[in-house]
Design a protein around this motif. Structure first.
Motif, PDB file in Angstrom:
ATOM      1  N   ALA A 116      20.903  20.417   2.760  1.00 33.63           N
ATOM      2  CA  ALA A 116      20.045  19.487   2.768  1.00 33.63           C
ATOM      3  C   ALA A 116      19.572  19.012   4.064  1.00 33.63           C
ATOM      4  CB  ALA A 116      20.441  18.417   1.826  1.00 33.63           C
ATOM      5  N   THR A 117      20.626  18.862   4.914  1.00 36.66           N
ATOM      6  CA  THR A 117      20.523  18.136   6.204  1.00 36.66           C
ATOM      7  C   THR A 117      20.325  19.326   7.324  1.00 36.66           C
ATOM      8  OG1 THR A 117      22.275  16.530   5.338  1.00 36.66           O
ATOM      9  CG2 THR A 117      21.584  16.429   7.548  1.00 36.66           C
ATOM     10  N   LEU A 118      19.123  18.826   8.057  1.00 32.62           N
ATOM     11  CA  LEU A 118      18.699  19.581   9.479  1.00 32.62           C
ATOM     12  C   LEU A 118      18.760  18.608  10.658  1.00 32.62           C
ATOM     13  CD1 LEU A 118      16.206  22.052   9.532  1.00 32.62           C
ATOM     14  CD2 LEU A 118      16.242  20.300  11.248  1.00 32.62           C
ATOM     15  N   TYR A 119      19.164  19.121  11.645  1.00 36.68           N
ATOM     16  CA  TYR A 119      19.443  18.601  13.209  1.00 36.68           C
ATOM     17  C   TYR A 119      18.851  19.236  14.011  1.00 36.68           C
ATOM     18  CZ  TYR A 119      23.695  16.890  10.308  1.00 36.68           C
ATOM     19  OH  TYR A 119      24.474  16.710   9.337  1.00 36.68           O
ATOM     20  N   TRP A 120      18.212  18.446  14.972  1.00 39.17           N
ATOM     21  CA  TRP A 120      17.797  19.073  16.505  1.00 39.17           C
ATOM     22  C   TRP A 120      18.197  18.471  17.601  1.00 39.17           C
ATOM     23  CZ3 TRP A 120      14.811  23.262  17.098  1.00 39.17           C
ATOM     24  CH2 TRP A 120      13.851  23.469  15.938  1.00 39.17           C
ATOM     25  N   TYR A 121      19.062  19.263  18.202  1.00 41.89           N
ATOM     26  CA  TYR A 121      19.895  18.849  19.502  1.00 41.89           C
ATOM     27  C   TYR A 121      19.088  19.371  20.750  1.00 41.89           C
ATOM     28  CZ  TYR A 121      23.956  17.586  16.471  1.00 41.89           C
ATOM     29  OH  TYR A 121      24.789  17.053  15.542  1.00 41.89           O
ATOM     30  N   GLN A 122      19.174  18.633  21.866  1.00 42.23           N
ATOM     31  CA  GLN A 122      18.854  18.987  23.282  1.00 42.23           C
ATOM     32  C   GLN A 122      20.078  19.245  24.019  1.00 42.23           C
ATOM     33  OE1 GLN A 122      17.461  16.041  25.994  1.00 42.23           O
ATOM     34  NE2 GLN A 122      15.505  17.461  26.440  1.00 42.23           N
ATOM     35  N   GLN A 123      20.301  20.434  24.656  1.00 43.57           N
ATOM     36  CA  GLN A 123      21.661  20.905  25.381  1.00 43.57           C
ATOM     37  C   GLN A 123      21.061  20.874  26.960  1.00 43.57           C
ATOM     38  OE1 GLN A 123      24.374  23.780  24.423  1.00 43.57           O
ATOM     39  NE2 GLN A 123      25.787  23.129  25.867  1.00 43.57           N
ATOM     40  N   ILE A 124      21.172  20.012  27.826  1.00 45.38           N
ATOM     41  CA  ILE A 124      20.760  20.151  29.153  1.00 45.38           C
ATOM     42  C   ILE A 124      22.035  21.024  29.755  1.00 45.38           C
ATOM     43  CG2 ILE A 124      20.474  18.952  31.262  1.00 45.38           C
ATOM     44  CD1 ILE A 124      18.844  17.043  29.786  1.00 45.38           C
ATOM     45  N   LEU A 125      21.690  21.870  30.937  1.00 51.53           N
ATOM     46  CA  LEU A 125      22.712  22.606  31.438  1.00 51.53           C
ATOM     47  C   LEU A 125      23.812  21.869  32.143  1.00 51.53           C
ATOM     48  CD1 LEU A 125      23.303  25.452  32.659  1.00 51.53           C
ATOM     49  CD2 LEU A 125      22.119  24.964  34.674  1.00 51.53           C
ATOM     50  N   GLY A 126      24.951  22.190  31.599  1.00 54.88           N
ATOM     51  CA  GLY A 126      26.118  21.372  32.167  1.00 54.88           C
ATOM     52  C   GLY A 126      26.625  20.245  31.254  1.00 54.88           C
ATOM     53  N   GLN A 127      25.808  19.785  30.070  1.00 52.27           N
ATOM     54  CA  GLN A 127      26.027  18.782  29.386  1.00 52.27           C
ATOM     55  C   GLN A 127      26.248  19.367  27.917  1.00 52.27           C
ATOM     56  OE1 GLN A 127      23.058  15.867  29.563  1.00 52.27           O
ATOM     57  NE2 GLN A 127      22.818  15.875  31.799  1.00 52.27           N
ATOM     58  N   GLY A 128      26.804  18.420  27.176  1.00 53.07           N
ATOM     59  CA  GLY A 128      27.127  18.913  25.612  1.00 53.07           C
ATOM     60  C   GLY A 128      25.715  18.679  24.947  1.00 53.07           C
ATOM     61  N   PRO A 129      25.426  19.170  23.874  1.00 50.94           N
ATOM     62  CA  PRO A 129      24.290  18.959  22.742  1.00 50.94           C
ATOM     63  C   PRO A 129      24.277  17.244  22.509  1.00 50.94           C
ATOM     64  CG  PRO A 129      25.491  20.719  22.117  1.00 50.94           C
ATOM     65  CD  PRO A 129      26.516  20.215  22.969  1.00 50.94           C
ATOM     66  N   LYS A 130      23.021  16.955  22.645  1.00 49.91           N
ATOM     67  CA  LYS A 130      22.679  15.564  22.247  1.00 49.91           C
ATOM     68  C   LYS A 130      21.826  15.586  21.165  1.00 49.91           C
ATOM     69  CE  LYS A 130      19.431  13.175  24.113  1.00 49.91           C
ATOM     70  NZ  LYS A 130      18.581  12.331  25.385  1.00 49.91           N
ATOM     71  N   LEU A 131      21.902  14.780  20.008  1.00 52.78           N
ATOM     72  CA  LEU A 131      20.910  14.683  18.922  1.00 52.78           C
ATOM     73  C   LEU A 131      19.939  13.995  19.174  1.00 52.78           C
ATOM     74  CD1 LEU A 131      21.154  15.312  15.709  1.00 52.78           C
ATOM     75  CD2 LEU A 131      21.852  12.697  15.611  1.00 52.78           C
ATOM     76  N   LEU A 132      18.781  14.808  18.816  1.00 55.08           N
ATOM     77  CA  LEU A 132      17.334  14.233  18.965  1.00 55.08           C
ATOM     78  C   LEU A 132      16.969  13.692  17.643  1.00 55.08           C
ATOM     79  CD1 LEU A 132      15.585  17.184  20.859  1.00 55.08           C
ATOM     80  CD2 LEU A 132      16.350  14.827  21.739  1.00 55.08           C
ATOM     81  N   ILE A 133      17.226  14.412  16.442  1.00 57.99           N
ATOM     82  CA  ILE A 133      16.549  13.926  15.085  1.00 57.99           C
ATOM     83  C   ILE A 133      17.403  14.463  14.129  1.00 57.99           C
ATOM     84  CG2 ILE A 133      14.668  15.690  15.187  1.00 57.99           C
ATOM     85  CD1 ILE A 133      12.917  13.460  13.573  1.00 57.99           C
TER      86      ILE A 133
END
Lengths: 109, 114
Positions: free
Chosen positions: B30-47
């Motif tokens: 039921a739950t869906l997430y989008w993450y952004q992972q910039i080089l050298g960093q951990g994933p960051k939740l967008l939505i």
């Protein structure tokens, strides 16, 4: 503000020895801590977790230790195997997952 | 059980162009997430979506990023117009419910903005 910090970008260990990955956090609201591992060109996968009310959780070769007073946790892998070579993310969980920047573990045969 | 599917796997665009990413979660999640992972960093939740409703989009740059999850299954993430700093891996994840912590990630889309 980095709420989860992994200060070692990389770690190399010999096959069969212990790997220790460290993590520090600042957010006291985390109720769970998790470790995910990531192979190249794949998404991260869940490895092991620990509740904030525990100080140790063990699953096979993997053990996570939590020191709440120091706001520090560590992942121990014993014995290390070449297949363990991956990026390991330390994560704090409150309403959402907050990732550290990861540690690249290389296990040398 | 099929995992989380994402496409495309790689995309190169010029700045100011638009781009869209697609995600198909694990069936029944039921739950869906989008993450952004910039080089050298951990994933960051967008939505984060619960079914087809937005639960958390506090870190989504809404002036250029948009996301939708029609019918509570597939989702698309769009960037318009793209900036150089949007170069990153965009990860989609799903979970059975939003209250647990075990999320299943897709392989990601690597975006390069030139």
């Amino acid at each position: 503000d980095q709420q989860v910090k992994q200060n070692s970008p990389s770690l190399s260990v010999q096959e069969g020895r212990i790997s220790i990955l460290n993590c520090d956090y600042t957010n006291s609201m985390f109720d769970y801590f998790l470790w995910y591992k990531k192979y190249p060109a794949e998404g991260p996968t869940f490895l092991i977790s620990i509740s904030s009310i525990k100080d140790k959780n063990e699953d096979g070769r993997f053990t996570v230790f939590l020191n709440k007073s120091a706001k520090h946790l560590s992942l121990h892998i014993v014995p290390s195997q070449p297949g363990d070579s991956a990026v390991y993310f330390c994560i704090g969980s409150a309403r959402q997952l907050t990732f550290g920047s990861g540690t690249q573990l290389t296990v040398l045969p | 059980e099929a995992g989380v599917a994402q496409s495309p796997r790689y995309k190169i665009i010029e700045k100011r162009q638009s781009v869209a990413f697609w995600c198909n979660p694990i069936s029944g999640h039921a739950t869906l997430y989008w993450y952004q992972q910039i080089l050298g960093q951990g994933p960051k939740l967008l939505i984060q979506f619960q079914n087809n409703g937005v639960v958390d989009d506090s870190q989504l740059p809404k002036d250029r990023f948009s996301a939708e999850r029609l019918k509570g299954v597939d989702s698309t993430l769009k960037i318009q117009p793209a900036k150089l700093e949007d170069s990153a891996v965009y990860l989609c994840a799903s979970s059975f419910s939003g209250s647990g912590y075990e999320q299943y990630f897709g392989p990601g889309t690597r975006l390069t903005v030139t």
